[in-house]
Write a protein that holds these residues in place. Structure first.
Motif, PDB file in Angstrom:
ATOM      1  N   LYS A   1       2.134  16.582 -15.034  1.00  0.00           N
ATOM      2  CA  LYS A   1       1.106  16.322 -14.034  1.00  0.00           C
ATOM      3  C   LYS A   1       1.598  15.413 -12.906  1.00  0.00           C
ATOM      4  O   LYS A   1       0.896  15.219 -11.914  1.00  0.00           O
ATOM      5  N   LEU A   2       2.804  14.853 -13.087  1.00  0.00           N
ATOM      6  CA  LEU A   2       3.304  13.881 -12.106  1.00  0.00           C
ATOM      7  C   LEU A   2       3.609  14.565 -10.780  1.00  0.00           C
ATOM      8  O   LEU A   2       4.444  15.456 -10.706  1.00  0.00           O
ATOM      9  N   GLU A   3       2.952  14.122  -9.722  1.00  0.00           N
ATOM     10  CA  GLU A   3       3.078  14.720  -8.394  1.00  0.00           C
ATOM     11  C   GLU A   3       3.798  13.812  -7.405  1.00  0.00           C
ATOM     12  O   GLU A   3       4.592  14.269  -6.581  1.00  0.00           O
ATOM     13  N   LYS A   4       3.530  12.491  -7.484  1.00  0.00           N
ATOM     14  CA  LYS A   4       4.108  11.540  -6.542  1.00  0.00           C
ATOM     15  C   LYS A   4       4.477  10.252  -7.260  1.00  0.00           C
ATOM     16  O   LYS A   4       3.801   9.836  -8.214  1.00  0.00           O
ATOM     17  N   VAL A   5       5.557   9.613  -6.776  1.00  0.00           N
ATOM     18  CA  VAL A   5       5.966   8.302  -7.253  1.00  0.00           C
ATOM     19  C   VAL A   5       6.084   7.382  -6.043  1.00  0.00           C
ATOM     20  O   VAL A   5       6.730   7.742  -5.044  1.00  0.00           O
ATOM     21  N   PHE A   6       5.470   6.212  -6.133  1.00  0.00           N
ATOM     22  CA  PHE A   6       5.532   5.225  -5.054  1.00  0.00           C
ATOM     23  C   PHE A   6       6.228   3.977  -5.599  1.00  0.00           C
ATOM     24  O   PHE A   6       5.744   3.341  -6.540  1.00  0.00           O
ATOM     25  N   ILE A   7       7.373   3.638  -5.009  1.00  0.00           N
ATOM     26  CA  ILE A   7       8.143   2.464  -5.426  1.00  0.00           C
ATOM     27  C   ILE A   7       7.864   1.330  -4.443  1.00  0.00           C
ATOM     28  O   ILE A   7       7.973   1.505  -3.230  1.00  0.00           O
ATOM     29  N   THR A   8       7.512   0.158  -4.977  1.00  0.00           N
ATOM     30  CA  THR A   8       7.184  -0.964  -4.097  1.00  0.00           C
ATOM     31  C   THR A   8       8.433  -1.677  -3.582  1.00  0.00           C
ATOM     32  O   THR A   8       8.496  -2.059  -2.408  1.00  0.00           O
ATOM     33  N   HIS A   9       9.429  -1.861  -4.452  1.00  0.00           N
ATOM     34  CA  HIS A   9      10.669  -2.509  -4.018  1.00  0.00           C
ATOM     35  C   HIS A   9      11.758  -2.218  -5.037  1.00  0.00           C
ATOM     36  O   HIS A   9      11.505  -1.651  -6.102  1.00  0.00           O
TER      37      HIS A   9
ATOM     38  N   LEU B   1       2.376   7.838  -9.765  1.00  0.00           N
ATOM     39  CA  LEU B   1       2.967   6.702 -10.451  1.00  0.00           C
ATOM     40  C   LEU B   1       3.398   5.653  -9.430  1.00  0.00           C
ATOM     41  O   LEU B   1       4.032   5.979  -8.424  1.00  0.00           O
ATOM     42  N   PHE B   2       3.062   4.390  -9.714  1.00  0.00           N
ATOM     43  CA  PHE B   2       3.436   3.277  -8.844  1.00  0.00           C
ATOM     44  C   PHE B   2       4.400   2.377  -9.613  1.00  0.00           C
ATOM     45  O   PHE B   2       4.022   1.704 -10.574  1.00  0.00           O
TER      46      PHE B   2
END
Length: 308
Positions: free
Chosen positions: A55-63, A35-36
């Motif tokens: 199924k969620l493995e990783k979360v990437f937060i932009t800001h 998830l981004f």
């Protein structure tokens, strides 16, 4: 790999579009979901979608602006309430760890799974045998980052004619050769994987950016990507406003895509002044004058990422 847009609006949600969140589905590649960003209401959008928090493995937060993070505490809590116990890794700029720890602590939310929060200022964030994730800083009012997801090249298909010439029939030895191993035949001969594998399959590259004005970081992350997701908050007639608020126009996104040599461009993060798909059409037209293979991201839109 498939992109699934959960929210494509900027700033605040509207009846037509939620705020920013993008899912990268990799069910064939690693049976997981990345998830981004996670704007307010993201978990509600997931409930209306085919996506699963299990199924969620990783979360990437932009800001750290609210339209990109306010949905995160609720999503993390709901993931635990659903009985999910698989580990989760969250990547984000400085401040993301304090935000998560504070909101979960004050709300007495229980997270019954291993959660690792990694703060970063760019660089290589993750690498395994199949994927590499890099990040670089963009130009926004808050410290904002983009992410480049690189799928490593895959082994080529087996050359069935050559295998037949060796007298080798389908079976376990095929699997070993496909994995790059050498195998011994019954007569003492050896077959090396390089002898029977065709040209490797080129891995795909997906670049997803946070909010930004035009800057060098955009093109570095987007270079020759198969797909670029770029904000297009305004049309070019509001370029001065876009610059003042550290955003980009549809034209600027298209120019970046062209310079970077990407294959496809998705525009997202639209200002609320563009109320529906008809109002967004001029942004698409503006971008396509410069970069023909441009599409508008739509909430609940699922877009396969094809191999070259």
């Amino acid at each position: 790999m498939e992109l699934y847009f959960l929210g494509t609006n900027a700033g605040v949600p509207t009846l037509q579009r939620n705020v920013t969140s993008i899912a990268l589905r990799m069910l064939e590649e690693r049976r997981s979901l990345w998830l981004f960003d996670c704007g307010e209401g993201t978990q509600h959008q997931i409930l209306k979608s085919p996506l699963k928090l299990s199924k969620l493995e990783k979360v990437f937060i932009t800001h750290m602006h609210g339209d990109h993070v306010f949905g995160l505490p609720g999503l993390l809590s709901s993931r635990g309430a659903q009985g999910v116990t698989s580990p989760l890794t969250i990547y984000g700029p400085p401040g993301i760890k304090a935000f998560i720890e504070t909101t979960l602590s004050i709300s007495q939310s229980r997270v019954p799974y291993t959660m690792e929060v990694i703060e970063h200022t760019g660089g290589v964030l993750f690498e395994d045998d199949n994927f590499l994730v890099e990040s670089a800083k963009l130009d926004h009012r808050a410290e904002s980052y983009g992410y480049r997801v690189v799928e490593k090249d895959l082994p080529g298909s087996l050359d069935l004619k050559r295998l037949a010439d060796y007298g080798l029939k389908p079976g376990p030895l095929y699997g070993k050769l496909k994995r790059g191993e050498s195998v011994e035949l019954g007569d003492g001969r050896w077959i090396h994987a390089s002898d029977v594998l065709l040209t490797p399959k080129k891995g795909r590259v997906v670049t997803i950016l946070g909010d930004t004005r035009p800057c060098a970081g955009v093109e570095a992350l987007a270079k020759e990507a198969d797909l670029l997701v770029h904000e297009a908050t305004f049309m070019e007639d509001l370029s001065e406003l876009a610059h003042e608020y550290y955003h980009s126009t549809a034209k600027q996104a298209a120019e970046a895509a062209k310079r970077a040599g990407v294959k496809a461009l998705f525009l997202t993060h639209f200002s609320s002044r563009y109320k529906d798909i008809d109002h967004l059409q001029p942004l698409l037209n503006e971008a396509r004058e410069i970069f023909a293979n441009t599409r508008l991201a739509e909430d609940f839109g699922l877009y396969p990422i094809q191999r070259s």
